[in-house]
Write a protein that holds these residues in place. Sequence first.
Motif, PDB file in Angstrom:
ATOM      1  N   SER A  79       0.834  -1.202   0.000  1.00 21.69           N
ATOM      2  CA  SER A  79       0.000   0.000   0.000  1.00 21.69           C
ATOM      3  C   SER A  79       0.867   1.250   0.000  1.00 21.69           C
ATOM      4  O   SER A  79       1.634   1.484   0.942  1.00 21.69           O
ATOM      5  CB  SER A  79      -0.910  -0.019   1.240  1.00 21.69           C
ATOM      6  OG  SER A  79      -1.471   1.256   1.449  1.00 21.69           O
ATOM      7  N   SER A  80       0.735   2.068  -1.061  1.00 20.47           N
ATOM      8  CA  SER A  80       1.557   3.278  -1.073  1.00 20.47           C
ATOM      9  C   SER A  80       1.029   4.323  -0.092  1.00 20.47           C
ATOM     10  O   SER A  80       1.792   5.134   0.407  1.00 20.47           O
ATOM     11  CB  SER A  80       1.734   3.853  -2.476  1.00 20.47           C
ATOM     12  OG  SER A  80       0.662   3.613  -3.290  1.00 20.47           O
ATOM     13  N   SER A  81      -0.278   4.279   0.188  1.00 24.77           N
ATOM     14  CA  SER A  81      -0.811   5.222   1.194  1.00 24.77           C
ATOM     15  C   SER A  81      -0.257   4.897   2.578  1.00 24.77           C
ATOM     16  O   SER A  81       0.162   5.789   3.311  1.00 24.77           O
ATOM     17  CB  SER A  81      -2.330   5.155   1.250  1.00 24.77           C
ATOM     18  OG  SER A  81      -2.870   5.595   0.057  1.00 24.77           O
ATOM     19  N   GLY A 126       4.034   1.815 -11.277  1.00 24.97           N
ATOM     20  CA  GLY A 126       3.995   0.351 -11.274  1.00 24.97           C
ATOM     21  C   GLY A 126       2.610  -0.153 -11.637  1.00 24.97           C
ATOM     22  O   GLY A 126       2.460  -1.093 -12.431  1.00 24.97           O
ATOM     23  N   THR A 127       1.598   0.492 -11.088  1.00 25.37           N
ATOM     24  CA  THR A 127       0.219   0.086 -11.356  1.00 25.37           C
ATOM     25  C   THR A 127      -0.121   0.313 -12.828  1.00 25.37           C
ATOM     26  O   THR A 127      -0.745  -0.536 -13.474  1.00 25.37           O
ATOM     27  CB  THR A 127      -0.746   0.892 -10.456  1.00 25.37           C
ATOM     28  OG1 THR A 127      -0.359   0.680  -9.100  1.00 25.37           O
ATOM     29  CG2 THR A 127      -2.177   0.463 -10.643  1.00 25.37           C
ATOM     30  N   ALA A 128       0.310   1.449 -13.368  1.00 23.54           N
ATOM     31  CA  ALA A 128       0.015   1.765 -14.767  1.00 23.54           C
ATOM     32  C   ALA A 128       0.650   0.718 -15.689  1.00 23.54           C
ATOM     33  O   ALA A 128       0.006   0.199 -16.608  1.00 23.54           O
ATOM     34  CB  ALA A 128       0.543   3.158 -15.100  1.00 23.54           C
ATOM     35  N   ALA A 154      -5.665  -2.538  -5.446  1.00 25.91           N
ATOM     36  CA  ALA A 154      -6.585  -1.555  -6.021  1.00 25.91           C
ATOM     37  C   ALA A 154      -6.487  -1.551  -7.542  1.00 25.91           C
ATOM     38  O   ALA A 154      -7.477  -1.324  -8.241  1.00 25.91           O
ATOM     39  CB  ALA A 154      -6.286  -0.167  -5.476  1.00 25.91           C
ATOM     40  N   GLY A 155      -5.294  -1.826  -8.047  1.00 17.11           N
ATOM     41  CA  GLY A 155      -5.072  -1.812  -9.485  1.00 17.11           C
ATOM     42  C   GLY A 155      -5.914  -2.847 -10.206  1.00 17.11           C
ATOM     43  O   GLY A 155      -6.351  -2.645 -11.347  1.00 17.11           O
ATOM     44  N   LEU A 156      -6.165  -3.947  -9.540  1.00 20.57           N
ATOM     45  CA  LEU A 156      -6.971  -5.018 -10.132  1.00 20.57           C
ATOM     46  C   LEU A 156      -8.395  -4.535 -10.375  1.00 20.57           C
ATOM     47  O   LEU A 156      -9.036  -4.915 -11.346  1.00 20.57           O
ATOM     48  CB  LEU A 156      -6.989  -6.198  -9.151  1.00 20.57           C
ATOM     49  CG  LEU A 156      -7.304  -7.559  -9.723  1.00 20.57           C
ATOM     50  CD1 LEU A 156      -6.277  -7.944 -10.755  1.00 20.57           C
ATOM     51  CD2 LEU A 156      -7.355  -8.581  -8.606  1.00 20.57           C
ATOM     52  N   PHE A 163       5.376  -5.792  -5.802  1.00 19.77           N
ATOM     53  CA  PHE A 163       6.428  -5.218  -6.648  1.00 19.77           C
ATOM     54  C   PHE A 163       5.969  -3.903  -7.264  1.00 19.77           C
ATOM     55  O   PHE A 163       6.727  -2.944  -7.344  1.00 19.77           O
ATOM     56  CB  PHE A 163       6.829  -6.212  -7.746  1.00 19.77           C
ATOM     57  CG  PHE A 163       7.614  -7.382  -7.204  1.00 19.77           C
ATOM     58  CD1 PHE A 163       8.990  -7.298  -7.025  1.00 19.77           C
ATOM     59  CD2 PHE A 163       6.975  -8.562  -6.847  1.00 19.77           C
ATOM     60  CE1 PHE A 163       9.703  -8.361  -6.513  1.00 19.77           C
ATOM     61  CE2 PHE A 163       7.682  -9.628  -6.329  1.00 19.77           C
ATOM     62  CZ  PHE A 163       9.053  -9.533  -6.158  1.00 19.77           C
ATOM     63  N   ARG A 164       4.701  -3.876  -7.712  1.00 20.38           N
ATOM     64  CA  ARG A 164       4.273  -2.629  -8.366  1.00 20.38           C
ATOM     65  C   ARG A 164       4.134  -1.509  -7.337  1.00 20.38           C
ATOM     66  O   ARG A 164       4.415  -0.354  -7.637  1.00 20.38           O
ATOM     67  CB  ARG A 164       3.009  -2.812  -9.202  1.00 20.38           C
ATOM     68  CG  ARG A 164       1.762  -3.225  -8.478  1.00 20.38           C
ATOM     69  CD  ARG A 164       0.613  -3.410  -9.466  1.00 20.38           C
ATOM     70  NE  ARG A 164      -0.659  -3.541  -8.771  1.00 20.38           N
ATOM     71  CZ  ARG A 164      -1.362  -4.648  -8.688  1.00 20.38           C
ATOM     72  NH1 ARG A 164      -0.922  -5.762  -9.245  1.00 20.38           N
ATOM     73  NH2 ARG A 164      -2.516  -4.680  -8.043  1.00 20.38           N
ATOM     74  N   THR A 165       3.744  -1.857  -6.108  1.00 27.47           N
ATOM     75  CA  THR A 165       3.655  -0.822  -5.067  1.00 27.47           C
ATOM     76  C   THR A 165       5.047  -0.252  -4.775  1.00 27.47           C
ATOM     77  O   THR A 165       5.212   0.954  -4.576  1.00 27.47           O
ATOM     78  CB  THR A 165       3.032  -1.397  -3.775  1.00 27.47           C
ATOM     79  OG1 THR A 165       1.802  -2.038  -4.113  1.00 27.47           O
ATOM     80  CG2 THR A 165       2.768  -0.313  -2.754  1.00 27.47           C
TER      81      THR A 165
HETATM   82  N1  ASP Z   1      -1.250  -1.548  -4.097  1.00 30.18           N
HETATM   83  C1  ASP Z   1      -0.929  -0.483  -4.977  1.00 30.18           C
HETATM   84  C2  ASP Z   1      -0.503   0.736  -4.171  1.00 30.18           C
HETATM   85  O1  ASP Z   1      -0.907   0.914  -3.062  1.00 30.18           O
HETATM   86  C3  ASP Z   1      -2.026  -0.131  -5.905  1.00 30.18           C
HETATM   87  C4  ASP Z   1      -2.232  -1.271  -6.862  1.00 30.18           C
HETATM   88  O2  ASP Z   1      -1.550  -1.311  -7.890  1.00 30.18           O
HETATM   89  O3  ASP Z   1      -3.024  -2.157  -6.589  1.00 30.18           O
HETATM   90  O4  ASP Z   1       0.278   1.537  -4.612  1.00 30.18           O
END
Ligand code: ASP
Length: 400
Positions: free
Chosen positions: A267-269, A303-305, A348-350, A380-382
């Motif tokens: 989670s980036s938040s 990463g999500t993009a 969230a990206g899903l 990894f994407r986070t």
């Molecule tokens: N988990 C990712 C984030 O918090 C968002 C995502 O790609 O699902 O940055």
Amino acid sequence: MSHKHALILLAFIILGAVGGVAFGWYFSSQAQSIAWLGTLFLNALKMTIIPLVIASIISGVGSLGDIRHLGRIGGFTVLYYTITTAIAVFIGLLVVNWIQPGKGIDLGDPSVSEHILAKQDTGITDILLSMISPNLVASANQMQLLPLIVFAIIFAMALTTLGKKSEPVFALFDGINEAMMKLVIWIMHLAPIGIFALIAARLGNAGGGEQFMAEIKAVGMHVVTVLTGLAIHFTVLLLILILVAKRGIDYLVGMARALVTAFGTASSSATLPLTMECARENNVDPKAVKFVLPLGATINMDGTALYEAAAVLFIAQAYGIDLSMGQQAIVFITATLAAIGAAGIPEAGLVTMVIVLTAVGLPLEGIGLLLAVDWFLDRFRTTVNVWGDSVGAAVINRLI
Ligand code: ASP
């Protein structure tokens, strides 16, 4: 925190992450009993987010003095984020066209999970609407940061027009911000245990090492594609850091506590408080820290993009559907928007991927293919998301 202290803590955090993998791998059932330690760490981080974001933005805008400064930093920030997100999507499209992970995949019986079905009607206008909240308390309650950030910016802009009257208000938010950063340093010391427990419990939940490997194998080339793309983008960001921000590898080492936490929490938040503290310790100007990072954790998700673009093309390939260049251009645009719209929370990206799939008319059931390994790739994407924000702060720091 002194440099030596920070390095020792980093060593423990890495140890925690590696230990968590080993424990979850071999003792999957026992790992569940320590899950609460991870939750405790996560909750402690989340506890700080709302007051920290509001106080830091208000005190950040206050410290800019002239309102035109805000326009300048804001403009640079949004421009930087848009360019790097576009680069990420481009890399995602490139690797998936190159590796072709979806060719020859056994579709099996993919099904759409409930929470994705519930989001079917998420569209681009929803992303724009989500910027202004009719009820700030409700937004805070649901950890929706974007409307709070927008409010804090507008509120602080209004304050700057009040002259002397605004001084005590800015001083108050300044003080709150400082106190929150202190709290973050204390909580950071829980990270080694927290990350150990978070990773061990998640891997344990996936059935431990053997089952996890079997699931990875089923969509192995997809995993390889995404990880390759993320590694390339990570390196591109490193080059931007060196060439544009004129920083060295020590910046990466300095940010590593936040990066491993991003991996641990997905989670980036939740990672944002640590990202801010690490950037501060790495001599990023407070103006950039207070403004660029909260905004980045909410809208900048490289990463999500990258993941969304790669995953959607993977689904198309698995269904044997060839996407034309025009359709790939639509993927390019919608994946960028979907990443902006994705919240900084796990997986969230899903959910926002539905926007991309719908835009090019692909079956939503395709998401079923990704479910088993999404939690793993999410980490990894986070990490790349947080790295993108961190490099952004260093770049803006140089430009202002
Ligand atoms: N988990 C990712 C984030 O918090 C968002 C995502 O790609 O699902 O940055």
